[in-house]
Structure formats: C-alpha cells, structure tokens
Design an enzyme around this catalytic site. Structure first.
Site, short mmCIF file in Angstrom:
data_model
loop_
_atom_site.label_atom_id
_atom_site.label_comp_id
_atom_site.label_asym_id
_atom_site.label_seq_id
_atom_site.Cartn_x
_atom_site.Cartn_y
_atom_site.Cartn_z
N LEU A 142 -60.38 -46.02 -59.28
CA LEU A 142 -59.05 -46.30 -59.85
C LEU A 142 -59.16 -47.62 -60.60
O LEU A 142 -59.82 -48.56 -60.14
CB LEU A 142 -58.00 -46.44 -58.74
CG LEU A 142 -57.30 -45.17 -58.25
CD1 LEU A 142 -56.36 -45.54 -57.10
CD2 LEU A 142 -56.53 -44.48 -59.35
N ASP A 143 -58.51 -47.72 -61.75
CA ASP A 143 -58.49 -48.98 -62.49
C ASP A 143 -57.88 -50.09 -61.64
O ASP A 143 -57.02 -49.81 -60.79
CB ASP A 143 -57.67 -48.85 -63.79
CG ASP A 143 -58.38 -47.98 -64.82
OD1 ASP A 143 -59.60 -47.77 -64.68
OD2 ASP A 143 -57.71 -47.52 -65.76
N PRO A 144 -58.25 -51.36 -61.86
CA PRO A 144 -57.64 -52.46 -61.11
C PRO A 144 -56.11 -52.48 -61.22
O PRO A 144 -55.43 -52.84 -60.27
CB PRO A 144 -58.26 -53.71 -61.76
CG PRO A 144 -59.61 -53.24 -62.21
CD PRO A 144 -59.39 -51.83 -62.69
N ALA A 154 -54.20 -49.97 -61.34
CA ALA A 154 -53.63 -48.80 -60.67
C ALA A 154 -53.61 -49.00 -59.16
O ALA A 154 -54.45 -49.68 -58.59
CB ALA A 154 -54.43 -47.55 -61.02
#
Length: 316
Positions: free
Chosen positions: A49-51, A53
């Site tokens: 997951l992106d930071p 998110a």
C-alpha cells in the site's frame, strides 16, 4: 551517548496478521514493526500500500510467506476521496499541481452516466509514479528524472463503483468506493473519472477496505498490537490456511502424508482440481498446496516438517 539497542530474541511464528496500515508509513516499515513486536524470524506481505494509503494489509509470517503470492491476484475494495478541479504530477496530494480548473455543476444524471462508463471491463494506462519495472527500474525513478516512458494499457475490471459528490473545506470533492481487479490503480481511476466530469481530479485520501476475503473490520492497528501481551499478539494471528479460502481440502493418512511431503504424487479418486489445500489426518495440519489431474495429487508449495511441528506445538 545512545543506550545500546536491546537485541530481540527471534522465534518461529506462523500465520497471518491483518494490519490496518497507518497513514504515512510504508508497507515494509509497517511489516518490520509488526515483525519486531511478534519477534518473528521470517515475514512478508501480500502486496504493498502507498504510504498515503491506509487500511487492510495482510502480513505473512513463517510458513504463510510461502502462499503470500497467491493473494496478489485477489480483488480489492477501496474508499477514496478525490479533489475535483486539480491535477498533479503524481495523481495525488504528494505531487505538484500542474493544472487547476473550474468545477462545473455536476447533475446526478451526469454522475450516473460517468459511473456507468467506468463500471465493468476497461483499459487503464499505469501511472508514471508507480512501482512497475521497465528495464530493471521502477517507473517512478524515470518520472523523478523527468523521463516519460511509454506504457501499454492494461485490462482491468471494476466490479462495483459508487460515486458521491461532497465539499471539503470549500473545495469540491468526489468520494469513490470501488471493488476492483488486481492491477487497478485507484489514482488513475480517479484522474480518468475527473476528466470524464470535465474538470480533472487528484486523490487526497485512500483507504483499502478489503482484499480477497479479508475485511478492515478484522484488522488490528500497530498501536493495538503494541499494547497487547505477547500471548495476545500470537492469538491475533490467523492460521496459515486463511490464505487458501478457495482451495479444495484433501486429507491424507499418515503414510500418504509423509510421501506427499517428500514431493511424491499420490493417487486417489479425486476429481480434477486446480487449487487444493492438503492436510494430514490426526492431528489435522496443513501440509501444502497441490492440484489434481487424472486422479493424481500433484504437490505445489509444501511446508517443511519442522514448520508443521512448530504450528502443531503452538496450537496445542
């Protein structure tokens, strides 16, 4: 002078932790924190997951890491908020603003029409700011160097899509809830929907609500995990077979179980099946995965006997 760090005594830990990843932390940082709290020897995750998110991040420990790749193909559900009228270099709030437009009045009928346009099968061009590799380098490395790389459109599927207009601090926003196939970029979906609405858009918030059979309501936060006792942390783990919910179960007697764990095919009256979870009998324990063809049970990923013994000891 800094005090010396306490060395953590690692131990065999097997299972799946459903983590509600916090905002601003990378998936790997979250994994390493949970691994340290559990004192686990081996750990991995089922896709990042992106930071920016938050939400469901299944973390795999010990024997579960052998099946983490199976979960990459799972459908996922996201809740996102996009700011309308603003486009950025990255498609989200972390990028530089490259365009601002007035947001037209969007009638309910227009929103429904746009929703229908993006529901179902579609093609999507991956964003430059992504971890996809080209010639051994991630696309975001090219993007940061100012190099635009031609990307081929990919087939994705939007299974469910709900759109709702709102206002955040006097700025018009769009709430998006979408259940999507693997490989779908929500940033790109938000940008494309923004273009279809005639004003452009960029993400300002993203939360993963579900991945495969795992829901955010099942998750624990790092703060909750930190506050638990060691026994409670172990109890928070799902069993390894939680990663195999759609696999057909086959149980072998002790003699056949031993031969199966040696990598030998077993014969039986089983129908052809692509995904099988194989268990030993008394005590019941997961041995690994397999597939069945023409009455033969053909081994796939297998647990080591020591892993099976450790799992049985931890659950006894």
């Amino acid at each position: 002078m800094n005090a010396p760090r306490t060395r953590v005594q690692r131990r065999p830990v097997h299972g799946v932790l459903l983590l509600d990843k916090p905002l601003g932390l990378s998936s790997n940082d979250a994994l390493q924190k949970a691994k340290w709290l559990l004192r686990a020897e081996k750990a991995g995750h089922t896709g990042t997951l992106d930071p920016m998110a938050t939400g469901v991040l299944p973390l795999c420990f010990g024997a579960a890491t052998k099946f983490s790749q199976l979960h990459l193909d799972a459908d996922k559900t996201y809740e996102a908020v996009a700011r309308l009228g603003v486009r950025t270099t990255t498609g989200d709030a972390e990028g530089e603003v490259i365009e601002e437009r007035d947001v037209p009045r969007i009638a309910p009928g227009k929103l429904a029409e746009v929703r229908g346009r993006f529901l179902g099968a579609l093609q999507q061009v991956p964003p430059m700011y992504s971890a996809l590799k080209r010639d051994g380098k991630a696309l975001y490395e090219y993007a940061r160097a100012g190099v635009e790389v031609v990307r081929e459109a990919r087939d994705v599927h939007i299974h469910e899509l709900n759109l709702a207009l709102a206002t955040d601090k006097d700025a018009p926003t769009l709430r998006i809830v979408a259940k999507v196939s693997k490989g779908t970029y929500i940033r790109t979906l938000a940008e494309d929907i923004g273009e279809a609405l005639g004003c452009g858009a960029s993400l300002i918030a993203l939360r993963r609500l579900a991945t495969g059979p795992f829901d955010v309501a099942q998750c624990v936060t790092l703060e909750q995990l930190e506050a638990m006792s060691e026994d409670a942390r172990r109890a928070a783990l799902l069993p390894v077979q939680a990663l195999l919910p759609d696999h057909t179960a086959v149980t072998l007697d002790p003699e056949n179980a031993g031969r199966f764990l040696s990598g030998l095919r077993r014969r039986g009256e089983w129908p052809d099946e692509r995904t099988v979870a194989v268990y030993g009998h008394e005590p019941r324990a997961l041995l690994g995965t397999a597939h069945v063809k023409a009455g033969e049970l053909i081994p796939g990923r297998l647990l080591a006997p020591t892993e099976i013994q450790q799992i049985l000891q931890s659950t006894s």
